[in-house]
Write an enzyme that holds these catalytic residues in place. Sequence first.
Site, mmCIF file in Angstrom:
data_model
loop_
_atom_site.group_PDB
_atom_site.id
_atom_site.type_symbol
_atom_site.label_atom_id
_atom_site.label_comp_id
_atom_site.label_asym_id
_atom_site.label_seq_id
_atom_site.Cartn_x
_atom_site.Cartn_y
_atom_site.Cartn_z
ATOM 1 N N ARG A 154 0.864 -1.180 0.000
ATOM 2 C CA ARG A 154 0.000 0.000 0.000
ATOM 3 C C ARG A 154 0.905 1.236 0.000
ATOM 4 O O ARG A 154 2.046 1.183 0.460
ATOM 5 C CB ARG A 154 -0.900 0.031 1.229
ATOM 6 C CG ARG A 154 -1.937 -1.082 1.289
ATOM 7 C CD ARG A 154 -2.820 -0.909 2.519
ATOM 8 N NE ARG A 154 -3.901 -1.896 2.561
ATOM 9 C CZ ARG A 154 -3.841 -3.049 3.208
ATOM 10 N NH1 ARG A 154 -2.734 -3.362 3.883
ATOM 11 N NH2 ARG A 154 -4.869 -3.889 3.206
ATOM 12 N N LYS A 179 -3.413 -2.134 7.324
ATOM 13 C CA LYS A 179 -4.643 -1.563 7.872
ATOM 14 C C LYS A 179 -5.030 -2.267 9.167
ATOM 15 O O LYS A 179 -4.858 -3.473 9.309
ATOM 16 C CB LYS A 179 -5.780 -1.711 6.853
ATOM 17 C CG LYS A 179 -5.722 -0.696 5.727
ATOM 18 C CD LYS A 179 -6.969 -0.776 4.868
ATOM 19 C CE LYS A 179 -6.967 0.302 3.801
ATOM 20 N NZ LYS A 179 -8.166 0.245 2.945
ATOM 21 N N HIS A 248 -1.427 3.023 -6.387
ATOM 22 C CA HIS A 248 -2.390 1.942 -6.217
ATOM 23 C C HIS A 248 -2.484 1.081 -7.469
ATOM 24 O O HIS A 248 -2.798 -0.109 -7.390
ATOM 25 C CB HIS A 248 -3.763 2.522 -5.855
ATOM 26 C CG HIS A 248 -4.541 1.651 -4.926
ATOM 27 N ND1 HIS A 248 -4.062 1.262 -3.689
ATOM 28 C CD2 HIS A 248 -5.765 1.068 -5.051
ATOM 29 C CE1 HIS A 248 -4.951 0.491 -3.092
ATOM 30 N NE2 HIS A 248 -5.987 0.353 -3.892
ATOM 31 N N ARG A 251 -0.010 -1.621 -7.180
ATOM 32 C CA ARG A 251 -0.498 -2.670 -6.261
ATOM 33 C C ARG A 251 -1.517 -3.554 -6.964
ATOM 34 O O ARG A 251 -1.475 -4.782 -6.835
ATOM 35 C CB ARG A 251 -1.098 -1.998 -5.023
ATOM 36 C CG ARG A 251 -1.693 -2.952 -3.998
ATOM 37 C CD ARG A 251 -1.998 -2.174 -2.719
ATOM 38 N NE ARG A 251 -3.071 -2.748 -1.942
ATOM 39 C CZ ARG A 251 -2.921 -3.701 -1.013
ATOM 40 N NH1 ARG A 251 -1.716 -4.213 -0.786
ATOM 41 N NH2 ARG A 251 -3.949 -4.145 -0.321
ATOM 42 N N HIS A 274 -5.652 -8.362 2.773
ATOM 43 C CA HIS A 274 -7.097 -8.172 2.856
ATOM 44 C C HIS A 274 -7.675 -9.024 3.976
ATOM 45 O O HIS A 274 -7.364 -10.216 4.083
ATOM 46 C CB HIS A 274 -7.776 -8.581 1.541
ATOM 47 C CG HIS A 274 -7.544 -7.604 0.429
ATOM 48 N ND1 HIS A 274 -7.728 -7.929 -0.899
ATOM 49 C CD2 HIS A 274 -7.145 -6.298 0.442
ATOM 50 C CE1 HIS A 274 -7.456 -6.867 -1.646
ATOM 51 N NE2 HIS A 274 -7.101 -5.874 -0.855
ATOM 52 N N TYR A 283 -10.459 -9.176 -8.153
ATOM 53 C CA TYR A 283 -9.400 -9.499 -9.112
ATOM 54 C C TYR A 283 -9.765 -10.693 -9.980
ATOM 55 O O TYR A 283 -9.161 -10.892 -11.030
ATOM 56 C CB TYR A 283 -8.083 -9.760 -8.373
ATOM 57 C CG TYR A 283 -7.557 -8.523 -7.710
ATOM 58 C CD1 TYR A 283 -6.917 -7.535 -8.452
ATOM 59 C CD2 TYR A 283 -7.738 -8.295 -6.348
ATOM 60 C CE1 TYR A 283 -6.465 -6.372 -7.851
ATOM 61 C CE2 TYR A 283 -7.283 -7.137 -5.746
ATOM 62 C CZ TYR A 283 -6.651 -6.187 -6.500
ATOM 63 O OH TYR A 283 -6.205 -5.029 -5.906
#
Length: 305
Positions: A154, A179, A248, A251, A274, A283
């Site tokens: 990220r 995160k 991004h 990524r 995630h 994806y």
Amino acid sequence: MSEQQPLSASWQQSIDLYIAFARNEKHYSTATIDAYLRHLETSAHYFSQFVANWQAIEVENVKGLLAKLKSRELSARTINLHLSCLRSFYKFLIRKGLAKANPVELVKGPKFTKPLPKNLDVDQVNQLLEIVPEDSLAIRDKAMMELMYSSGLRLSELSSLNLTDKSAIFNGLLTVLGKGGKERVIPVGRKAISAVKEWLKVRAEFANPDELALFTSKQKRRLSIRQIRARMKKWGIEQGLSANVHPHKLRHSFASHILESSGDLRAVQELLGHSNLSTTQVYTHLDFQHLAKVYDNTHPRAKKK
């Protein structure tokens, strides 16, 4: 839904408790916390016209809020984020014994099509990264882009890397804090390792002796997120790419190319950090586009003339 009088304690105290939880226990970003606070205070101002506190809200009140949000011509995505915030808030209140039911659970927001993440194909990534550095800034920028594409970082994770992370990078396994304060270990490829080593040879030009940051600016301090975005956009133009290059997108490209080659969605989920597989599943749409082309071109009964 314009600015109104300050909320009474019966409304504000619950919001304050949740925001403290989001900040101190969930470790949400400042931007996320600001958005949650804005959504909750907007909701409280609306609900307080009809009921005394959060516990008294019913499904019909939530539907009224939904209608109000729609009347402001907000996007479907914004409205759904607002409702999602309320759902999470009520789950928190129920756990704390401050509410008995979640009145938002059965209220559906407007449908919207989530855009597929845009990525660069392998040739475009190679075109971007085949930089022949002519100065120290170019060496730094190449190292950043190689590392981001190599490991699916990220933007915030890239910006927060420290000089103390260099050993992990050189060993090919980097631990980052993502995160929600969650750690994950990600591999680092040989080209990224080589590019970072080249940067460290010239880093002293851009850093004071006590500077912790791995990537630094001309001002000799940590390179900001905004600066990283600007540099990557610059290189996309200089390398002749028609697609806009931003962090991004690298990524997304990392994830798409790994999935395209392996088909292992769980592995991509772990590499990206995630929490939910549903976040990664976007994806599969990108991967399917590639597989459909392969099918059309190779299957004996489907090959296009």
